[in-house]
Design a protein around this motif. Structure first.
Motif, PDB file in Angstrom:
ATOM      1  N   VAL A 179      -4.753   5.445   2.408  1.00 34.01           N
ATOM      2  CA  VAL A 179      -5.317   6.718   1.938  1.00 34.01           C
ATOM      3  C   VAL A 179      -6.643   6.459   1.229  1.00 34.01           C
ATOM      4  N   GLU A 180      -7.646   7.302   1.557  1.00 34.56           N
ATOM      5  CA  GLU A 180      -8.948   7.173   0.910  1.00 34.56           C
ATOM      6  C   GLU A 180      -8.804   7.371  -0.603  1.00 34.56           C
ATOM      7  N   GLN A 181      -9.486   6.515  -1.358  1.00 28.69           N
ATOM      8  CA  GLN A 181      -9.293   6.427  -2.805  1.00 28.69           C
ATOM      9  C   GLN A 181      -9.484   7.761  -3.519  1.00 28.69           C
ATOM     10  N   TYR A 225      -6.298   9.602  -3.264  1.00 29.21           N
ATOM     11  CA  TYR A 225      -5.113   8.741  -3.257  1.00 29.21           C
ATOM     12  C   TYR A 225      -4.024   9.231  -4.216  1.00 29.21           C
ATOM     13  N   GLU A 226      -4.363   9.508  -5.452  1.00 30.52           N
ATOM     14  CA  GLU A 226      -3.334   9.910  -6.421  1.00 30.52           C
ATOM     15  C   GLU A 226      -2.714  11.254  -6.040  1.00 30.52           C
ATOM     16  N   PRO A 261      -4.436   2.200  -1.051  1.00 30.89           N
ATOM     17  CA  PRO A 261      -5.722   2.907  -1.113  1.00 30.89           C
ATOM     18  C   PRO A 261      -6.835   2.118  -0.422  1.00 30.89           C
TER      19      PRO A 261
END
Length: 474
Positions: A289-291, A294-295, A391
């Motif tokens: 997942v792109e940073q 990500y969260e 990430p």
């Protein structure tokens, strides 16, 4: 208790040469549901002899004759599909709705795609410069070894093209999920498959699988299963220099970019990972997942995993069932424990069984975040409902991470940018790339790069795996 001790050899049901009972366990109840007999090298010899005797006649049949057999098999398969649903539920714990909607229809899909490929295939054509005739001919007697996780899918994906090519065969299905194979043998018999063309011998890898792959009377081995077992098949086959087609393991990456619809991407990603209780070789088990999102993706994954229901396979509904066996359950638990020990963040699930499922090989749908691509849970095929999240910062980093694996069966890509979808999919080292939730079709080639195997199955590509190419010049 279902008693299925006999093998199907030379057009009839026969007793094993040396009885060796094995109990088939329902993974949802841990109770016996059937008993089969494990074969030996002597049973393989008998089946191969029948296949060799039938080859001269079957290999010379017309396309119309082979197509007519496939048509009859399709009609019988569709009429008896409810029996196939139940067989798959009992032998591998597939929820009954999932068996009815996904597992059993795979057999129909392969039979129909193969029939279409057979009718369209050019078995003879002139060479590019003329002067010679190029002719496709059946390779000979084929040994087919199929797994337990998508049992009839892989059986149909091998038996149908072998029949269509004009080959004869010996099938060894998984000994822990043999009921669907035995039912399929009944269907072929009912369809009037000529004696010796299709033969079935139950058994394990050391007793029957090794005898098949090393047998001088078998001209080709088609194997689906673990990479470890595929290596063994290849080594055993080397002595007789037979063709070997392999569809093996995977640790498929799923790239989610920030420009994707995040909730749609996450629901597809977790649904695909947990489908079939994670027991699919091409499952998207590494979620990159792109940073920048990500969260948010981690929080969504935790919510979706918590919503994923585990349930009794006998009950209708949208839920996941157990894994296939106690051995698989323990292996998966070991991977989960290792992930925790290595410092991955446990977002959902974890060790042990879900609440209310003390009996049966049920596993909690599990999500790990903050995984690195070097961790054991990111390198090894877990073959259970376990997702790892990693990430990435840039497109190039995502591609490099996706390709940093010994496997190459499938890859997945979620993005709102069509140009990125084209660019990235061409750089992913995998036999199949699925963009934005796309699903495979039965006539699209299936197979892997690197340690995920060699050769391709499905439709015309599967048919060609069972054909030799002859040049007639002059």
């Amino acid at each position: 208790m279902i008693e299925k001790r006999q093998f199907y050899i030379d057009g009839t049901w026969v007793e094993p040469i040396e009885p060796n009972d094995l109990t088939v366990i329902n993974p949802a109840t841990e109770q016996p549901v059937a008993v089969i007999s494990l074969g030996t090298a002597a049973d393989v010899d008998k089946a191969v002899a029948a296949a060799q005797a039938a080859f001269d006649t079957w290999s010379q049949t017309s396309v119309e004759e082979r197509a007519a057999l496939l048509e009859r098999v399709i009609a019988i398969y569709e009429r008896r599909s409810g029996e196939m649903d139940e067989a798959i539920r009992l032998e591998m714990g597939a929820p009954i709705d999932f068996a009815r909607e996904q597992q059993t229809p795979a057999g129909t899909g392969h039979l129909q795609a193969t029939l279409e490929a057979l009718r369209n295939h050019r078995f003879e054509r002139p060479s590019p410069r003329g002067g010679s005739l190029l002719r496709h001919e059946p390779i000979g007697v084929c040994g087919l070894i199929t797994p337990w996780n998508w049992p009839i899918n892989q059986i149909a994906a091998k038996v149908a093209p072998a029949l269509a090519a004009g080959c004869t065969m010996v099938l060894k299905p998984s000994e822990i999920a043999p009921l669907s194979a035995l039912l399929f043998a009944e269907m072929l018999d009912e369809a009037g498959c000529p004696a010796g063309v299709f033969n079935l011998v139950n058994g394990d890898g050391p007793g029957v699988g090794a005898a098949m792959s090393s047998h001088p009377g078998i001209d080709m081995m088609s194997f689906t299963g673990s990479t470890r077992a595929g290596i063994s098949v290849t080594q055993n086959a080397a002595e007789t220099v037979k063709r070997v087609a392999l569809e093996l393991g995977g640790k498929s990456a799923n790239l989610v970019f920030a420009d994707a619809d995040l909730e749609t991407a996450l629901r597809f990603s977790l649904g695909s990972c947990f489908s079939n209780t994670g027991q699919s070789c091409d499952a998207p088990t590494r979620l990159l997942v792109e940073q920048s999102v990500y969260e948010d993706a981690v929080a969504l994954a935790g919510t979706i995993a918590a919503e994923t229901r585990v349930g009794d396979p006998a009950r209708p509904g949208d839920h996941v069932g157990p894994v296939i066996s106690d051995l698989q359950y323990e292996k998966i638990q070991g991977h989960i424990e290792r992930g925790i020990a290595d410092g991955a963040r446990l977002v959902a699930g974890g060790p042990g069984k879900p609440d209310g499922f003390e009996t049966g090989y049920f596993v909690k749908p599990t999500v790990f975040a903050d995984v690195t691509n070097e961790m054991s849970i990111a390198r090894n095929e877990i073959f259970g409902p376990v997702l790892v999240m990693i990430p990435f910062e840039t497109e190039d980093e995502a591609i490099a991470m996706a390709n940093d694996t010994p496997y190459g069966l499938a890859a997945y890509l979620q993005t709102g940018d069509p140009e990125r979808a084209k660019r990235v999919s061409r750089k992913l080292r995998a036999g199949s790339v699925y963009v934005n939730g796309a699903s495979p079709d039965w006539d699209v080639p299936f197979g892997g790069y690197k340690q995920s195997g060699n050769g391709r199955e499905y439709g015309e590509f599967g048919l060609e795996d069972f054909l030799e190419l002859k040049a007639i010049t002059g």
